[in-house]
Design an enzyme around this catalytic site. Structure first.
Site, PDB file in Angstrom:
ATOM      1  N   ASP A 130       0.830  -1.203   0.000  1.00  0.00           N
ATOM      2  CA  ASP A 130       0.000   0.000   0.000  1.00  0.00           C
ATOM      3  C   ASP A 130       0.866   1.254   0.000  1.00  0.00           C
ATOM      4  O   ASP A 130       1.630   1.476   0.929  1.00  0.00           O
ATOM      5  CB  ASP A 130      -0.886  -0.013   1.258  1.00  0.00           C
ATOM      6  CG  ASP A 130      -1.698   1.256   1.387  1.00  0.00           C
ATOM      7  OD1 ASP A 130      -2.393   1.613   0.421  1.00  0.00           O
ATOM      8  OD2 ASP A 130      -1.630   1.906   2.444  1.00  0.00           O
ATOM      9  N   ILE A 181      -8.190   6.849  -4.765  1.00  0.00           N
ATOM     10  CA  ILE A 181      -7.281   7.962  -4.453  1.00  0.00           C
ATOM     11  C   ILE A 181      -8.152   9.195  -4.229  1.00  0.00           C
ATOM     12  O   ILE A 181      -8.945   9.580  -5.095  1.00  0.00           O
ATOM     13  CB  ILE A 181      -6.249   8.221  -5.587  1.00  0.00           C
ATOM     14  CG1 ILE A 181      -5.279   7.023  -5.701  1.00  0.00           C
ATOM     15  CG2 ILE A 181      -5.461   9.521  -5.333  1.00  0.00           C
ATOM     16  CD1 ILE A 181      -4.219   7.142  -6.788  1.00  0.00           C
ATOM     17  N   CYS A 187      -9.054  11.730   4.317  1.00  0.00           N
ATOM     18  CA  CYS A 187      -8.066  11.999   3.272  1.00  0.00           C
ATOM     19  C   CYS A 187      -8.221  13.433   2.796  1.00  0.00           C
ATOM     20  O   CYS A 187      -9.333  13.928   2.647  1.00  0.00           O
ATOM     21  CB  CYS A 187      -8.340  11.024   2.135  1.00  0.00           C
ATOM     22  SG  CYS A 187      -7.724  11.512   0.552  1.00  0.00           S
ATOM     23  N   THR A 189      -6.261  14.513   0.072  1.00  0.00           N
ATOM     24  CA  THR A 189      -5.497  14.554  -1.181  1.00  0.00           C
ATOM     25  C   THR A 189      -6.142  15.454  -2.234  1.00  0.00           C
ATOM     26  O   THR A 189      -5.456  16.237  -2.892  1.00  0.00           O
ATOM     27  CB  THR A 189      -5.298  13.122  -1.733  1.00  0.00           C
ATOM     28  OG1 THR A 189      -4.477  12.436  -0.805  1.00  0.00           O
ATOM     29  CG2 THR A 189      -4.632  13.118  -3.088  1.00  0.00           C
ATOM     30  N   GLY A 221     -11.898   3.210   0.280  1.00  0.00           N
ATOM     31  CA  GLY A 221     -12.164   4.610   0.612  1.00  0.00           C
ATOM     32  C   GLY A 221     -13.545   5.063   0.205  1.00  0.00           C
ATOM     33  O   GLY A 221     -14.117   4.585  -0.787  1.00  0.00           O
ATOM     34  N   SER A 271      -1.389   9.850   6.128  1.00  0.00           N
ATOM     35  CA  SER A 271      -0.497  10.887   5.593  1.00  0.00           C
ATOM     36  C   SER A 271      -0.741  12.212   6.309  1.00  0.00           C
ATOM     37  O   SER A 271      -0.392  13.275   5.801  1.00  0.00           O
ATOM     38  CB  SER A 271      -0.742  11.088   4.102  1.00  0.00           C
ATOM     39  OG  SER A 271      -0.581   9.885   3.415  1.00  0.00           O
ATOM     40  N   ARG A 287       7.516  17.346   1.876  1.00  0.00           N
ATOM     41  CA  ARG A 287       6.163  16.788   1.870  1.00  0.00           C
ATOM     42  C   ARG A 287       5.171  17.763   2.464  1.00  0.00           C
ATOM     43  O   ARG A 287       5.529  18.788   3.019  1.00  0.00           O
ATOM     44  CB  ARG A 287       6.119  15.501   2.709  1.00  0.00           C
ATOM     45  CG  ARG A 287       6.880  14.364   2.117  1.00  0.00           C
ATOM     46  CD  ARG A 287       6.537  13.079   2.822  1.00  0.00           C
ATOM     47  NE  ARG A 287       5.129  12.682   2.651  1.00  0.00           N
ATOM     48  CZ  ARG A 287       4.670  11.478   2.930  1.00  0.00           C
ATOM     49  NH1 ARG A 287       5.464  10.559   3.392  1.00  0.00           N
ATOM     50  NH2 ARG A 287       3.390  11.182   2.766  1.00  0.00           N
ATOM     51  N   GLY A 291      -3.797  14.401   5.031  1.00  0.00           N
ATOM     52  CA  GLY A 291      -4.815  13.706   5.812  1.00  0.00           C
ATOM     53  C   GLY A 291      -5.214  14.536   7.015  1.00  0.00           C
ATOM     54  O   GLY A 291      -4.484  15.425   7.440  1.00  0.00           O
ATOM     55  N   THR A 316     -29.545  -6.243   1.121  1.00  0.00           N
ATOM     56  CA  THR A 316     -29.304  -5.849  -0.279  1.00  0.00           C
ATOM     57  C   THR A 316     -29.510  -7.057  -1.187  1.00  0.00           C
ATOM     58  O   THR A 316     -30.187  -6.977  -2.218  1.00  0.00           O
ATOM     59  CB  THR A 316     -27.848  -5.350  -0.477  1.00  0.00           C
ATOM     60  OG1 THR A 316     -27.622  -4.263   0.369  1.00  0.00           O
ATOM     61  CG2 THR A 316     -27.587  -4.970  -1.923  1.00  0.00           C
TER      62      THR A 316
HETATM   63  P1  5GP Z   1     -12.487   5.472   4.531  1.00  0.00           P
HETATM   64  O1  5GP Z   1     -12.981   4.068   4.614  1.00  0.00           O
HETATM   65  O2  5GP Z   1     -12.188   6.039   5.865  1.00  0.00           O
HETATM   66  O3  5GP Z   1     -13.334   6.372   3.709  1.00  0.00           O
HETATM   67  O4  5GP Z   1     -11.096   5.396   3.746  1.00  0.00           O
HETATM   68  C1  5GP Z   1     -10.018   4.630   4.197  1.00  0.00           C
HETATM   69  C2  5GP Z   1      -8.854   4.802   3.244  1.00  0.00           C
HETATM   70  O5  5GP Z   1      -8.404   6.168   3.193  1.00  0.00           O
HETATM   71  C3  5GP Z   1      -7.601   4.055   3.639  1.00  0.00           C
HETATM   72  O6  5GP Z   1      -7.697   2.671   3.429  1.00  0.00           O
HETATM   73  C4  5GP Z   1      -6.554   4.749   2.786  1.00  0.00           C
HETATM   74  O7  5GP Z   1      -6.535   4.265   1.460  1.00  0.00           O
HETATM   75  C5  5GP Z   1      -7.044   6.175   2.751  1.00  0.00           C
HETATM   76  N1  5GP Z   1      -6.273   7.021   3.683  1.00  0.00           N
HETATM   77  C6  5GP Z   1      -5.978   6.774   4.971  1.00  0.00           C
HETATM   78  N2  5GP Z   1      -5.251   7.794   5.494  1.00  0.00           N
HETATM   79  C7  5GP Z   1      -5.082   8.690   4.512  1.00  0.00           C
HETATM   80  C8  5GP Z   1      -4.407   9.947   4.427  1.00  0.00           C
HETATM   81  O8  5GP Z   1      -3.845  10.473   5.385  1.00  0.00           O
HETATM   82  N3  5GP Z   1      -4.430  10.555   3.221  1.00  0.00           N
HETATM   83  C9  5GP Z   1      -5.051  10.000   2.136  1.00  0.00           C
HETATM   84  N4  5GP Z   1      -4.989  10.646   0.986  1.00  0.00           N
HETATM   85  N5  5GP Z   1      -5.718   8.837   2.192  1.00  0.00           N
HETATM   86  C10 5GP Z   1      -5.726   8.186   3.356  1.00  0.00           C
END
Ligand code: 5GP
Length: 337
Positions: A130, A181, A187, A189, A221, A271, A287, A291, A316
């Site tokens: 990852d 992504i 996140c 990003t 995500g 991140s 950097r 996050g 479902t």
């Molecule tokens: P969630 O299920 O909370 O919507 O998404 C989880 C995913 O967010 C993680 O598996 C990973 O891919 C992504 N993620 C986790 N921490 C960070 C971060 O600090 N920055 C970004 N861009 N993505 C993150």
């Protein structure tokens, strides 16, 4: 510059249309699923949901709780090999708990896997690679080096969001590709870099590509509510990865924070400044944080949430005559809202 005029979709842009069904009860639905890994020939059987390898999600305690439901856990990469041995000896099952790597050398990976095998007699069958940007050359090289060294090791690698990215990683020897992504709950990003892709469309497009290899996509995500998990399977995902939805439980091991007479636990992006300070002693000059860090009200033991997730998935399935998770994709039609 190229731009697509076609509107791309997120989970909340669609609904799944119900259809006539021979499934009269949620009990008729079987959630345990067979997944074949095309490059390693690993055969996996379980409920294809995966806890995210985040600090307060992919803990060993989470793994011990989830494996009872046959649910997988991408374990945070910040546990060392001795901790793995200790927990496997306490009952952690490597069938459902995967080691996470980033850009390690094959010799380092081999050292860890061999150490665990020597001390526990349990083989590591599958690992997750990852990194936030799965498109970089060094990542494909890491995957192909690992594949050459371990022909039979299950490899899930990501993250990417386009068929081009899927091709890169499958051609390097991955069995499954993690897709997402910019869609994660903590996140930043898209805000920081302008990079991203709406998650549902990413899963639809990447699943089409990965099927050419008989591989699978892990939708990673953007799942905010249980219905999003069903939509990810409907879009073609083999597994669905969860971060926020599994956060703030007892098994997250995040200490309780008391605020305004309520109990909270912290969730932070891997991140984020918080994670980089904790694991790398700060944010390197070149950097920036991608996050956030949030407080989520304590949700108690994760088994209650898991039962809600599994009950919702069964429901479902009864709406679309899907006897099992594999059939969700076959039997789903979306309506765009
Ligand atoms: P969630 O299920 O909370 O919507 O998404 C989880 C995913 O967010 C993680 O598996 C990973 O891919 C992504 N993620 C986790 N921490 C960070 C971060 O600090 N920055 C970004 N861009 N993505 C993150």
């Amino acid at each position: 510059m190229f731009y697509s005029k076609e509107k791309k979709l997120n989970f909340n842009d669609v609904l799944i249309i119900p259809k006539s069904s021979q499934l009269n009860s949620r009990k008729d639905v079987i959630l345990d699923t067979n997944i074949s890994f095309p490059n390693s020939s690993v055969e996996w059987f379980g409920v294809p949901i995966m806890a995210s390898n985040m600090d307060n999600v992919g803990t060993f305690e989470m793994g011990l709780a989830l494996q009872k439901f046959h649910i997988t856990n991408a374990v945070s990469k910040f546990y060392d090999k001795k901790a793995w041995v200790k927990y496997i000896n306490k009952g952690l099952d490597p069938e459902y708990n995967y080691i996470t790597f980033g850009l390690e050398k094959v010799s380092e990976i081999d050292e860890i896997i061999s150490f665990i095998y020597q001390k526990t007699n349990k083989a590591i069958k599958t690992v997750v690679f990852d990194i936030p940007n799965g498109y970089i050359d060094k990542f494909s090289k890491t995957i192909s080096d690992t594949r050459k060294h371990f022909p039979n090791l299950g490899i899930i690698a990501g993250n990417v969001v386009t068929p081009e990215g899927v091709k890169l990683l499958m051609d390097s020897g991955a069995d499954g590709v993690k897709v997402g992504i910019g869609s994660g709950g903590v996140c930043d990003t898209t805000e920081t870099t302008g990079i991203g892709y709406p998650q549902l469309s990413a899963v639809i497009e990447c699943s089409e590509e990965v099927k050419k290899y008989n591989g699978f996509v892990v939708s990673d995500g953007g799942v905010k509510i249980t219905g999003d998990i069903s939509k990810a399977f409907a879009a073609g995902a083999g597994f669905v990865m969860l971060g926020s939805l599994l956060a703030a439980h007892k098994e997250s091991m995040a200490p309780i924070i008391r605020k305004d007479n309520k109990n909270y636990r912290e969730l932070y992006g891997m991140s984020s400044t918080k994670a980089m300070t904790k694991h790398y002693g700060g944010v390197a000059d070149y950097r920036t944080s991608e996050g956030k860090s949030i407080l989520v009200e304590d949700r108690g033991p994760v088994k209650n949430t898991v039962n809600e997730i599994l009950g919702a998935l069964r429901s479902t399935c009864t709406y679309i005559n899907a006897k099992n998770i594999g059939k969700i994709y076959e039997n789903s039609n979306f309506i765009i809202l």
